[in-house]
Design an enzyme around this catalytic site. Structure first.
Site, short mmCIF file in Angstrom:
data_model
loop_
_atom_site.label_atom_id
_atom_site.label_comp_id
_atom_site.label_asym_id
_atom_site.label_seq_id
_atom_site.Cartn_x
_atom_site.Cartn_y
_atom_site.Cartn_z
N ARG A 1 -20.29 11.88 -12.32
CA ARG A 1 -19.13 12.20 -11.02
C ARG A 1 -19.88 10.78 -9.81
NH1 ARG A 1 -16.40 16.24 -12.64
NH2 ARG A 1 -18.00 18.12 -13.51
N HIS A 2 -19.65 10.11 -10.45
CA HIS A 2 -19.68 8.43 -10.06
C HIS A 2 -18.81 7.79 -10.33
CE1 HIS A 2 -20.65 5.43 -6.76
NE2 HIS A 2 -21.36 6.14 -6.26
N HIS B 1 27.43 3.73 20.07
CA HIS B 1 27.85 5.15 20.02
C HIS B 1 28.90 5.47 18.47
CE1 HIS B 1 26.51 4.86 24.07
NE2 HIS B 1 27.69 3.26 24.09
N SER C 1 31.21 11.40 -9.03
CA SER C 1 30.43 13.13 -8.59
C SER C 1 30.81 14.68 -10.44
CB SER C 1 31.66 13.66 -7.53
OG SER C 1 31.86 15.32 -7.73
N ARG D 1 -19.35 5.41 7.15
CA ARG D 1 -18.39 6.10 7.01
C ARG D 1 -18.11 6.60 6.63
NH1 ARG D 1 -17.08 4.71 0.80
NH2 ARG D 1 -15.07 5.68 1.87
N ARG E 1 -5.58 6.23 -2.01
CA ARG E 1 -5.02 5.79 -3.23
C ARG E 1 -3.82 6.76 -3.96
NH1 ARG E 1 -9.58 7.32 -7.76
NH2 ARG E 1 -11.33 7.37 -5.85
#
Length: 477
Positions: free
Chosen positions: A78-79, A152, A282, A322, A331
């Site tokens: 898990r790393h 405008h 179209s 952190r 990410r």
């Protein structure tokens, strides 16, 4: 192409292969390995028990990544960083024991993120300069062509087609200056350790502060940077991500302004984006020529502007040295911000390479409004012939209102000039009125402004980047 699982439209439809590679697994993990090589080499130079043979072995295997083994190991531990340390070690048995020596995960993760953003910004810069190059040619070609200017979204006075293009360019120039600033000030995290104190490296170098500082210098130099951040926690400040994606948002804003103007001009039938020979406008209306590329710019620009909030919130919610609530968000948000801007600039390169201009439509639309805009000049010429300024002003006001009513309520042509010619108080004949109603007399310094802007602000950039100009962009759709 897979048809049974989600694939990002950035990869299948929009972003270039070049930018996709920057955010690929291959770029990421080979950069991790380059950083491990730089760390080992610097540690060797500074006297730690790292040999040239080990550095050479690491360097020889930078591209030799067994992704399957790394994935299996990450599933187990898990790393991600330790999974790749393990995998690298299998490929480099002699150097296995010194990989990642003294470092924390952010040594490879954060330094790689900075390197990736730097390389991605360089691509963005190159493409932005190419857009400016094409728009500069367009601006110079049409610097003298009068067209309606708007405030405008109502006809105001006249400008020129080229002068309007410089407004688009000036905003892109501001973005380019922002990119240059970011590139010039990007710094590596360096080797700061678990909480930014460099304690592990002080242990390795037995308290030799100068060697710990020199280690960072050597790593930065090898990775192409002239500095590392002066202080940090475990990570570089997430404000850096926020600042860089804000820079991308600035480009998106400029691009959206350009695209929206083009969409309106296409409605006016004054200008159009290029239309491919076999393009279908179209599915229902064969005659249509929709501004689909400029619409896509607008859509992607909106995405980038909203995306810029992600790094901003991430920056503000970091705790102390952190937390890990940044990782999943950054990410996605940083990568997709760059992929979207890459797509936007690809489209802009495509569109600005062949903008279609319809001079007769532009002239006809100018001439419909010019009598109103020329009323002051008409009045001044009549005064020079002895007319009463106040009386003529009131007559012009009434005639303009009546002519405007004819145009708006009756759908008829603007007959202001006919009314003036029929009124002896103005003492002007048709020849004199025609001389007044010359659009080129109403564009002020537009032409000179274009020349001054291109020669003073844009040409030096183009001259300094001649080797990257005339890039083309093939769009997938």
């Amino acid at each position: 192409m897979s048809t049974n699982s989600y694939e990002s439209p950035f990869c299948t439809r929009y972003a270039s292969k070049e930018m996709q590679y920057i955010f690929s697994a291959d770029k990421k993990f080979t950069t991790w390995r380059r950083l491990w090589v730089a760390l080992a080499r610097a540690e060797m130079k500074l006297g730690l028990p790292v040999t040239q043979e080990q550095v050479d072995e690491l360097e020889a295997n930078i591209d030799n990544i067994d992704y399957e083994t790394a994935a299996e190991r990450e599933k187990l531990v898990r790393h991600d960083v330790m999974a790749h340390v393990y995998t690298y070690g299998l490929a480099c048995p002699k150097a296995k024991g010194i990989i990642h020596l003294g470092a924390t995960s952010c040594y490879v993760g954060d330094n790689t993120d900075i390197i990736i953003m730097r390389d991605a910004l360089k691509i963005v810069k190159r493409k932005l300069i190419n857009v400016l190059n094409q728009l500069s040619g367009f601006a110079m070609e049409y610097k003298d062509m009068p067209c309606l200017a708007y405030t405008h979204l109502q006809p105001a006075q006249l400008t020129t087609v080229g002068k309007r293009a410089t407004l688009w360019m000036n905003e892109l120039l501001m973005d380019l200056e922002e990119i240059d600033y970011r590139l010039a000030n990007m710094k590596l995290l360096g080797s700061k350790g678990t909480t930014g104190t460099q304690a592990s490296f002080m242990e390795l170098f037995e308290g030799d502060t100068e060697k710990v500082k020199k280690l960072e210098e050597l790593i930065a130099e090898e990775m192409g940077f002239d500095a590392v951040v002066p202080v940090s926690g475990q990570t570089y400040s997430r404000k850096i991500d926020a600042q860089i994606v804000a820079t991308l948002s600035g480009i998106a804003q400029s691009a959206m302004k350009f695209a929206n103007d083009m969409r309106i001009l296409q409605n006016f039938k004054e200008m159009e984006e290029p239309f491919e020979k076999n393009q279908i406008g179209s599915s229902a209306m064969p005659y249509k020529r929709n501004p689909m590329r400029c619409e896509r710019i607008t859509a992607l620009a909106r995405y980038v502007m909203i995306d810029s909030l992600n790094p901003a919130f991430t920056s503000g919610t970091q705790w102390f040295e952190r937390t890990l609530d940044d990782s999943a968000n950054k990410r996605i948000s940083v990568a997709e911000g760059f992929l979207a801007i890459d797509a936007i600039l690809n489209i802009m390169i495509n569109v600005t390479s062949a903008i279609v201009v319809y001079p007769k439509v532009i002239r006809a639309r100018v001439m419909k409004e010019l009598p109103f805009m020329a009323s002051e000049n008409i009045m001044m010429d009549a005064v020079k012939k002895g007319g009463d300024r106040q009386a003529l002003h009131e007559k012009l006001r009434q005639y303009a209102m009546e002519a405007g009513k004819q145009v708006k309520e009756e759908g008829l042509e603007n007959d202001l000039i006919d009314r003036v010619l029929a009124d002896p108080d103005f003492m002007l004949n048709e020849e004199e009125i025609k001389a007044i109603l010359k659009p080129e007399n109403f564009t002020g310094r537009s032409s000179q402004q274009v020349e001054e802007f291109i020669n003073g602000c844009i040409k030096p950039i183009l001259d300094a980047n001649k080797d990257i100009l005339n890039e083309t962009a093939e769009l997938s759709v």
